[in-house]
Motif scaffolding. Structure first.
Motif, PDB file in Angstrom:
ATOM      1  N   ALA A   3       0.794  -0.854  -0.061  1.00  0.00           N
ATOM      2  CA  ALA A   3       0.432   0.307   0.039  1.00  0.00           C
ATOM      3  C   ALA A   3       1.100   1.476  -0.468  1.00  0.00           C
ATOM      4  O   ALA A   3       2.038   1.169  -0.046  1.00  0.00           O
ATOM      5  N   ALA A   4       0.744   2.267   0.179  1.00  0.00           N
ATOM      6  CA  ALA A   4       1.399   3.440  -0.110  1.00  0.00           C
ATOM      7  C   ALA A   4       1.699   3.620   1.311  1.00  0.00           C
ATOM      8  O   ALA A   4       1.785   3.596   2.629  1.00  0.00           O
ATOM      9  N   ALA A   5       3.026   4.666   0.537  1.00  0.00           N
ATOM     10  CA  ALA A   5       4.137   5.049   1.650  1.00  0.00           C
ATOM     11  C   ALA A   5       3.296   6.308   2.617  1.00  0.00           C
ATOM     12  O   ALA A   5       2.810   6.997   2.096  1.00  0.00           O
ATOM     13  N   GLN A   6       3.592   6.431   3.995  1.00  0.00           N
ATOM     14  CA  GLN A   6       2.972   7.513   4.354  1.00  0.00           C
ATOM     15  C   GLN A   6       3.477   8.666   4.631  1.00  0.00           C
ATOM     16  O   GLN A   6       3.129   9.423   4.901  1.00  0.00           O
ATOM     17  N   GLY A   7       5.174   8.781   4.236  1.00  0.00           N
ATOM     18  CA  GLY A   7       5.366  10.031   3.869  1.00  0.00           C
ATOM     19  C   GLY A   7       6.786  10.194   2.857  1.00  0.00           C
ATOM     20  O   GLY A   7       7.473   8.718   2.525  1.00  0.00           O
TER      21      GLY A   7
ATOM     22  N   ASP B 296       0.640   6.346  -8.346  1.00  0.00           N
ATOM     23  CA  ASP B 296      -0.152   6.176  -8.534  1.00  0.00           C
ATOM     24  C   ASP B 296      -1.300   6.615  -8.723  1.00  0.00           C
ATOM     25  O   ASP B 296      -2.378   7.350  -7.326  1.00  0.00           O
ATOM     26  N   GLY B 297      -1.670   7.655  -9.682  1.00  0.00           N
ATOM     27  CA  GLY B 297      -3.163   8.682  -9.174  1.00  0.00           C
ATOM     28  C   GLY B 297      -2.856   9.943  -8.505  1.00  0.00           C
ATOM     29  O   GLY B 297      -1.537  10.349  -8.378  1.00  0.00           O
ATOM     30  N   GLU B 298      -3.199   9.809  -7.826  1.00  0.00           N
ATOM     31  CA  GLU B 298      -3.005  10.321  -5.792  1.00  0.00           C
ATOM     32  C   GLU B 298      -2.415   9.958  -5.010  1.00  0.00           C
ATOM     33  O   GLU B 298      -2.271  10.379  -4.543  1.00  0.00           O
ATOM     34  N   GLN B 299      -2.373   8.384  -5.535  1.00  0.00           N
ATOM     35  CA  GLN B 299      -1.568   7.816  -4.207  1.00  0.00           C
ATOM     36  C   GLN B 299       0.137   7.594  -4.709  1.00  0.00           C
ATOM     37  O   GLN B 299       0.624   7.149  -5.787  1.00  0.00           O
ATOM     38  N   ASP B 300       1.122   7.365  -3.356  1.00  0.00           N
ATOM     39  CA  ASP B 300       1.935   7.256  -3.627  1.00  0.00           C
ATOM     40  C   ASP B 300       1.967   6.318  -3.300  1.00  0.00           C
ATOM     41  O   ASP B 300       1.883   5.447  -1.477  1.00  0.00           O
ATOM     42  N   LEU B 301       2.795   5.230  -3.553  1.00  0.00           N
ATOM     43  CA  LEU B 301       3.368   3.378  -2.863  1.00  0.00           C
ATOM     44  C   LEU B 301       4.210   3.371  -2.394  1.00  0.00           C
ATOM     45  O   LEU B 301       3.856   2.481  -1.939  1.00  0.00           O
ATOM     46  N   ALA B 302       5.043   4.445  -2.837  1.00  0.00           N
ATOM     47  CA  ALA B 302       6.269   3.856  -1.734  1.00  0.00           C
ATOM     48  C   ALA B 302       7.259   5.197  -2.545  1.00  0.00           C
ATOM     49  O   ALA B 302       6.988   5.828  -2.989  1.00  0.00           O
ATOM     50  N   ASP B 303       8.522   5.242  -1.750  1.00  0.00           N
ATOM     51  CA  ASP B 303       9.306   6.105  -1.685  1.00  0.00           C
ATOM     52  C   ASP B 303      10.643   6.099  -1.322  1.00  0.00           C
ATOM     53  O   ASP B 303      11.172   4.711  -0.364  1.00  0.00           O
ATOM     54  N   GLY B 304      11.696   6.357  -1.641  1.00  0.00           N
ATOM     55  CA  GLY B 304      13.087   5.812  -1.572  1.00  0.00           C
ATOM     56  C   GLY B 304      13.876   6.577  -1.748  1.00  0.00           C
ATOM     57  O   GLY B 304      13.996   8.310  -2.247  1.00  0.00           O
ATOM     58  N   ARG B 305      15.516   6.884  -1.368  1.00  0.00           N
ATOM     59  CA  ARG B 305      16.718   7.913  -1.582  1.00  0.00           C
ATOM     60  C   ARG B 305      17.368   6.643  -2.120  1.00  0.00           C
ATOM     61  O   ARG B 305      18.010   6.111  -1.451  1.00  0.00           O
TER      62      ARG B 305
END
Length: 222
Positions: A2-6, A73-82
């Motif tokens: 699911a979407a990452a929180q931040g 994905d649309g308005e949803q952030d599924l994951a993030d990274g650096r």
């Protein structure tokens, strides 16, 4: 997943932020470092992955360059990274080379995945598999896979319980002609990993939907 929180603007442990000047050496650094950064900037990536430069850490190596990415994905952030590229022209005993790539990736988990006892091993295999799938040679890989759960109480009790996976890793990209590693290919493999963690289907060979990494910081609003 699911979407990452931040986003990663809260920092990533040792990845402390620098300023907006040329402290990372992208203009004044040695030629191999500048060439490696240019290859990152020229990489072609999937449009679902928004990538932009971010202040690089200043205490890990003489030269550093950092990117952060979000799978959207649309308005949803599924994951993030650096992803951080480090360079020490004198070499580093622990790296066994003059370059090092350091990453942090995180995403929320579906409930059924959160309880899978093999999840950490699977996530680590995604990292090594993404590098191997593009035929990249690398050394000295190390890292951690952390699974965490959050339960809410009191004024937050209406929120459902949530679980998150976090991958922290680093590896030494093998240097090629002129002492420069193929950082563009390493970035592409990292984006493959990010997409896999986010639950996106793999991009097909020669996928025409890939886009070139923006050359300057220009955050997109949604």
């Amino acid at each position: 997943m699911a979407a990452a929180q931040g986003r990663l603007s809260d920092g990533t442990g040792g990845m402390d932020e620098g300023n907006e000047e040329d402290r990372d050496g992208t203009r004044s650094g040695p030629p191999p470092f500048r060439a490696a950064v240019d290859a990152l900037r020229a990489a072609r990536l999937r449009p679902q992955i928004e990538v932009e430069p971010t202040p690089a850490p200043q205490r890990l190596a003489p030269y550093a360059y950092a990117l952060e990415a979000t799978v959207v994905d649309g308005e949803q952030d599924l994951a993030d990274g650096r992803l951080v590229l480090l360079h020490d022209p004198a070499g580093h005993d622990a790296w066994h080379g003059t370059f090092r790539l350091v990453t942090l990736i995180r995403a929320e988990l579906e409930a059924e995945m959160a309880v899978d006892p093999l999840l950490p091993e699977v996530c680590w295999s995604w990292l090594t598999g993404a590098l191997q799938a593009r035929g990249l040679t690398y050394g000295e890989p190390s890292g951690t896979v952390t699974r965490a759960s959050s339960h809410y109480f009191g004024g937050l009790s209406e929120r459902p319980a949530a679980s998150q996976i976090e991958i922290r890793a680093s590896w030494t990209p093998r240097e090629g002609l002129g002492g420069v590693p193929d950082t563009g290919a390493h970035l592409a493999s990292w984006c493959d990993l990010l997409a896999q963690v986010a639950g996106l289907p793999p991009a097909g060979p020669g996928d025409a939907s890939v886009v070139t990494l923006p050359q300057r910081r220009d955050p997109q609003s949604r």
